[in-house]
Motif scaffolding. Structure first.
Motif, PDB file in Angstrom:
ATOM      1  N   MET A   1      17.460  -9.386   6.200  1.00  0.00           N
ATOM      2  CA  MET A   1      19.021  -8.458   5.946  1.00  0.00           C
ATOM      3  C   MET A   1      19.719  -9.479   4.940  1.00  0.00           C
ATOM      4  N   LEU A   2      19.849 -10.734   5.115  1.00  0.00           N
ATOM      5  CA  LEU A   2      20.588 -11.585   4.195  1.00  0.00           C
ATOM      6  C   LEU A   2      19.917 -11.653   2.981  1.00  0.00           C
ATOM      7  N   TYR A   3      18.463 -11.602   2.889  1.00  0.00           N
ATOM      8  CA  TYR A   3      18.002 -11.734   1.595  1.00  0.00           C
ATOM      9  C   TYR A   3      18.390 -10.423   0.683  1.00  0.00           C
ATOM     10  N   PHE A   4      17.967  -9.321   1.575  1.00  0.00           N
ATOM     11  CA  PHE A   4      18.159  -7.902   0.710  1.00  0.00           C
ATOM     12  C   PHE A   4      19.677  -7.510   0.725  1.00  0.00           C
ATOM     13  N   GLN A   5      20.536  -8.482   1.090  1.00  0.00           N
ATOM     14  CA  GLN A   5      21.930  -8.037   1.399  1.00  0.00           C
ATOM     15  C   GLN A   5      22.186  -6.729   2.053  1.00  0.00           C
ATOM     16  N   VAL A   6      21.805  -6.635   3.115  1.00  0.00           N
ATOM     17  CA  VAL A   6      21.980  -5.571   4.164  1.00  0.00           C
ATOM     18  C   VAL A   6      23.193  -5.874   4.966  1.00  0.00           C
ATOM     19  N   ALA A   7      24.196  -4.968   4.945  1.00  0.00           N
ATOM     20  CA  ALA A   7      25.461  -5.436   5.559  1.00  0.00           C
ATOM     21  C   ALA A   7      25.311  -5.856   6.974  1.00  0.00           C
ATOM     22  N   PHE A   8      25.779  -6.771   7.779  1.00  0.00           N
ATOM     23  CA  PHE A   8      25.910  -6.963   9.479  1.00  0.00           C
ATOM     24  C   PHE A   8      26.831  -6.123   9.868  1.00  0.00           C
ATOM     25  N   THR A   9      26.685  -4.935  10.713  1.00  0.00           N
ATOM     26  CA  THR A   9      27.860  -4.391  11.248  1.00  0.00           C
ATOM     27  C   THR A   9      27.837  -4.249  12.475  1.00  0.00           C
ATOM     28  N   TRP A  10      28.890  -3.664  13.540  1.00  0.00           N
ATOM     29  CA  TRP A  10      28.899  -3.822  14.975  1.00  0.00           C
ATOM     30  C   TRP A  10      27.894  -2.536  15.295  1.00  0.00           C
TER      31      TRP A  10
ATOM     32  N   ILE B   1       0.672  -1.395  -0.018  1.00  0.00           N
ATOM     33  CA  ILE B   1      -0.169   0.000   0.006  1.00  0.00           C
ATOM     34  C   ILE B   1       0.947   1.152  -0.108  1.00  0.00           C
ATOM     35  N   PHE B   2       1.879   1.549   1.134  1.00  0.00           N
ATOM     36  CA  PHE B   2       2.439   2.686   1.053  1.00  0.00           C
ATOM     37  C   PHE B   2       3.696   2.866   0.225  1.00  0.00           C
ATOM     38  N   ALA B   3       4.324   1.726  -0.294  1.00  0.00           N
ATOM     39  CA  ALA B   3       5.641   1.900  -1.264  1.00  0.00           C
ATOM     40  C   ALA B   3       4.948   1.735  -2.655  1.00  0.00           C
ATOM     41  N   LYS B   4       4.109   0.672  -2.939  1.00  0.00           N
ATOM     42  CA  LYS B   4       3.724   0.547  -4.453  1.00  0.00           C
ATOM     43  C   LYS B   4       2.678   1.558  -4.671  1.00  0.00           C
ATOM     44  N   LEU B   5       1.858   1.449  -3.966  1.00  0.00           N
ATOM     45  CA  LEU B   5       0.431   2.290  -4.439  1.00  0.00           C
ATOM     46  C   LEU B   5       0.756   3.696  -4.175  1.00  0.00           C
TER      47      LEU B   5
ATOM     48  N   ILE C   1      18.625   5.380   1.032  1.00  0.00           N
ATOM     49  CA  ILE C   1      18.276   3.827   0.969  1.00  0.00           C
ATOM     50  C   ILE C   1      17.618   3.763  -0.192  1.00  0.00           C
ATOM     51  N   PRO C   2      17.850   2.411  -1.038  1.00  0.00           N
ATOM     52  CA  PRO C   2      17.340   1.962  -2.263  1.00  0.00           C
ATOM     53  C   PRO C   2      15.792   1.686  -1.929  1.00  0.00           C
ATOM     54  N   GLU C   3      14.873   2.166  -2.794  1.00  0.00           N
ATOM     55  CA  GLU C   3      13.549   1.938  -2.856  1.00  0.00           C
ATOM     56  C   GLU C   3      13.194   0.409  -2.743  1.00  0.00           C
ATOM     57  N   ALA C   4      14.049  -0.298  -3.139  1.00  0.00           N
ATOM     58  CA  ALA C   4      13.837  -2.055  -3.321  1.00  0.00           C
ATOM     59  C   ALA C   4      13.830  -2.390  -1.630  1.00  0.00           C
TER      60      ALA C   4
END
Lengths: 284, 418
Positions: free
Chosen positions: A153-162, A70-74, A83-86
């Protein structure tokens, strides 16, 4: 076994007047009761539910899906600049996590005294234990939902940081914020059942007042708007969550305001609660 | 001083009428509207549930507390166990207070027996290690062994009660407050509970024991407080106190009357006036013969019409066992004839047939309610009376007959083979 007079604790009964000391040491002495009541709430919540603890995962995931559609697509809402829209699903899920923790804890704490009225009128223990353990019971749900965040985070490849370690104090802040408001509402609910009616609306409105579906960017940076917005402690918590994940927009000023608001609400809530406590058994 | 367990002075507790018995919730609107009345004066006023109560209890005493319903016993226990604050007066308590105010407080129906033992122990103030140590003992005492991992919602009420008492009995506080737990449970378990309580006392612990069960009070306690209308009326050795209590207000020639200030305001529009036992010649009397019918009448007035009202009696043995309950509109035809009882003064009278009750002392209670709507008034111990069995069946053998009834049954003896 006999009792020697010098071993036993002495209690004084007297009418209480005015403001009552918090007596947090008493609370510490009863810490096991906090544990058991929390454990009871968790245990009972998912009894006779086929999906059991699965609901703790399903609820935020479904919210995330709805928000994304609803909020992102529509409606075309965008995450924070940079931050990338994806990544909108991760962006909204990162906010849903602390928000749902806050909402659940607030809702349970508010009705906790009335729900446990049979205990209030029968047994003595520090009354603060009841909203404390009600609020803490949401942590288990949070933990399971958090595993989903790790998966996302794994799926969208967001880095794990401290920086992720900052989530721990931020979770604590969200919980304390819920407790602070919950103490006020729980004590008020003993006398005015109106509170019970108001809480579902309140927690829903609170979500719209927090940057869950949308980005903080939509609040004008000029003028007093951001400061006013930051009076909602969840704004600071959520902004902190997103910063810990994506590393953008550190929440410095907002977070300080949030902490300040939580401290004021919590301390006043504790004193108000203690002040009202002596009438709980008679009023509930 | 040091061997005292409890000392209270001029203890008093005031309630605002309306907060008593959760009659209704105060809403924000009520508060707002009283705010605009003169200085927020509350309508209805306040009552003292307890007033000027002073006493001391030496360590190791088993003290009985008796009084009618609403006399203030429960309020006193609540103050002593710190559930509620006194409005005035001071007190000093030496040691942990463990209350057995209502069995099963804090039990959760969805949790198993095992889980509830830990939960309930923690609520009563036990440490986890302490509960673990006594776990087997608690299970043994409760006799629910094989069901310990079953949710307690599937327990019978007897099992539920046994488990709850077992946890509380193993609490080992310095002061144990027991409120009417023995009213339920079978005889065997009651004996066990009483035994446990005297053990507790022998260990030098203090027990406060509230009960309507006079034989338990007599067996267990040496000294007893009699509380009447919120005041400490008498403190005496138990036999004397029980005599006083049983004779007080009761045997005014088989009649009990209520003054306006004895009736809680929540009872309105119903107001009880009197309940009487009427013997031969319709005279109120304290003692009736089992071989003759007698009448019970309840006199009351209604300040406004009540829909669906039923006025009835309970009959109980003095040990608190119910024998029967009966209402004036039990007969459906009569109930249809009185759908609404208009305001006015009434007497509801019934006849208790001959050859019904065994010899002994009985307690009569009254109840006025509209089914599923409201209970206006209830006093389970309105009046005591004695039944004399002279001439009753089986009196040729001077043995006590078991059971509360003594019917004259039509026996036949047939010879089948000779």
């Amino acid at each position: 076994m006999t009792i020697r007079a010098d071993q036993v604790p002495v209690t004084y009964l007297r009418p209480s007047k005015g403001w009552i000391p918090l007596n947090l040491a008493d609370l510490w002495a009863y810490r096991e009761l906090v544990y058991f009541l929390t454990w009871r709430d968790i245990k009972v919540r998912y009894k006779q539910a086929a999906l059991g603890i699965g609901w703790a995962i399903l609820q935020p995931v479904l919210h995330m899906v709805i928000f994304t559609v609803i909020f992102a697509k529509l409606a075309g809402l965008k995450p924070d600049a940079g931050i990338p829209e994806a990544l909108y699903p991760v962006f909204s899920f990162a906010a849903l996590l602390p928000m749902q923790l806050f909402q659940g804890a607030l809702q349970r704490a508010s009705i906790s005294l009335v729900q446990n009225s049979n205990l209030l009128t029968k047994v003595y223990f520090p009354r603060l234990i009841i909203p404390f353990s009600a609020a803490a019971a949401g942590l288990v749900d949070f933990f399971f939902a958090f595993l989903v965040l790790g998966g996302l985070m794994l799926y969208f490849q967001v880095a794990f940081t401290w920086k992720l370690l900052w989530l721990i104090p931020l979770v604590l802040l969200a919980l304390l914020a819920a407790l602070a408001v919950g103490l006020w509402l729980a004590a008020l609910n003993v006398q005015y059942r109106d509170v019970q009616q108001m809480v579902p609306f309140l927690i829903q409105a609170w979500m719209y007042a927090s940057p869950v579906a949308y980005s903080l960017d939509v609040i004008p940076a000029s003028g007093p708007w951001r400061v006013i917005y930051a009076l909602n402690p969840m704004a600071g918590v959520i902004q902190g969550f997103r910063w810990a994940l994506f590393g953008l927009n550190p929440p410095d000023r907002i977070l300080w305001i949030s902490i300040g608001v939580v401290v004021v609400l919590l301390v006043s809530g504790l004193y108000y609660f203690r002040h009202m406590e002596r009438t709980f058994a008679d009023m509930v | 001083m040091s061997d005292l367990a409890i000392r209270v002075e001029n203890l008093g507790k005031q309630y605002r009428i309306g907060t008593l018995n959760n009659q209704r919730y105060q809403t924000l609107r009520d508060s707002l509207s009283t705010l605009f009345q003169r200085n927020g004066s509350t309508p209805g006023g306040r009552i003292w549930a307890l007033k000027d109560v002073s006493f001391e209890v030496a360590q190791g005493t088993v003290l009985g507390i008796v009084g009618r319903n609403g006399a203030g016993k429960s309020t006193l226990l609540k103050i002593l166990s710190r559930v509620t604050d006194p409005t005035e007066g001071i007190g000093e308590i030496r040691g942990r207070v463990g209350s057995l105010l209502e069995v099963g407080t804090g039990f959760h129906p969805e949790l198993t027996g095992r889980e509830n033992i830990f939960l309930n122990g923690a609520i009563l103030g036990m440490q986890r290690a302490e509960i673990q140590r006594k776990f087997d003992e608690i299970v043994d005492f409760s006799e629910v062994g094989q069901f310990i991992d079953t949710p307690v919602k599937r327990y019978s009420s007897g099992m539920y009660l046994r488990l709850a008492f077992a946890v509380a009995a193993h609490l080992e506080p310095e002061i144990l407050v027991v409120d009417e737990v023995l009213a339920v449970g079978d005889a065997e378990f009651q004996r066990k509970c009483l035994g446990k309580m005297s053990d507790v006392a022998q260990q030098g612990r203090t027990v406060l024991f509230v009960s309507h069960n006079m034989s338990a009070i007599l067996r267990l306690t040496t000294e007893t407080l009699v509380i009447e209308k919120g005041r400490l009326k008498l403190r005496a050795p138990t036999p004397e106190a029980v005599d006083y209590y049983l004779s007080q207000g009761f045997s005014q020639e088989g009649q009990r009357t209520w003054d306006a200030d004895e009736v809680p305001p929540e009872a309105a529009p119903f107001r009880p006036l009197a309940v009487r036992i009427l013997g031969p010649g319709c005279r109120a009397c304290d003692s009736v013969r089992s071989t003759e019918p007698f009448q019970v009448e309840v006199e009351y007035c209604l300040s406004a019409p009540i829909t669906g009202l039923r006025v009835g009696i309970y009959l109980m043995s003095t040990r608190g066992e119910y024998i029967f309950t009966s209402f004036d509109t039990d007969d459906p035809a009569r109930f249809e004839r009185y759908p609404v009882r208009p305001a006015g003064r009434y007497v509801s009278r019934c006849t208790i047939p001959a050859d019904l009750l065994n010899e002994g002392r009985y307690t009569l209670g009254i109840n006025a309610s509209s089914y599923r709507v409201r209970r206006y008034f209830q006093d389970e111990q309105a009046l005591n009376f004695t039944v004399d069995a002279t001439g009753a069946p089986g009196m040729q053998w001077p043995e006590p007959r078991l059971g509360p009834t003594r019917p004259r049954l039509d026996w036949k003896i047939e010879v089948i083979d000779s």
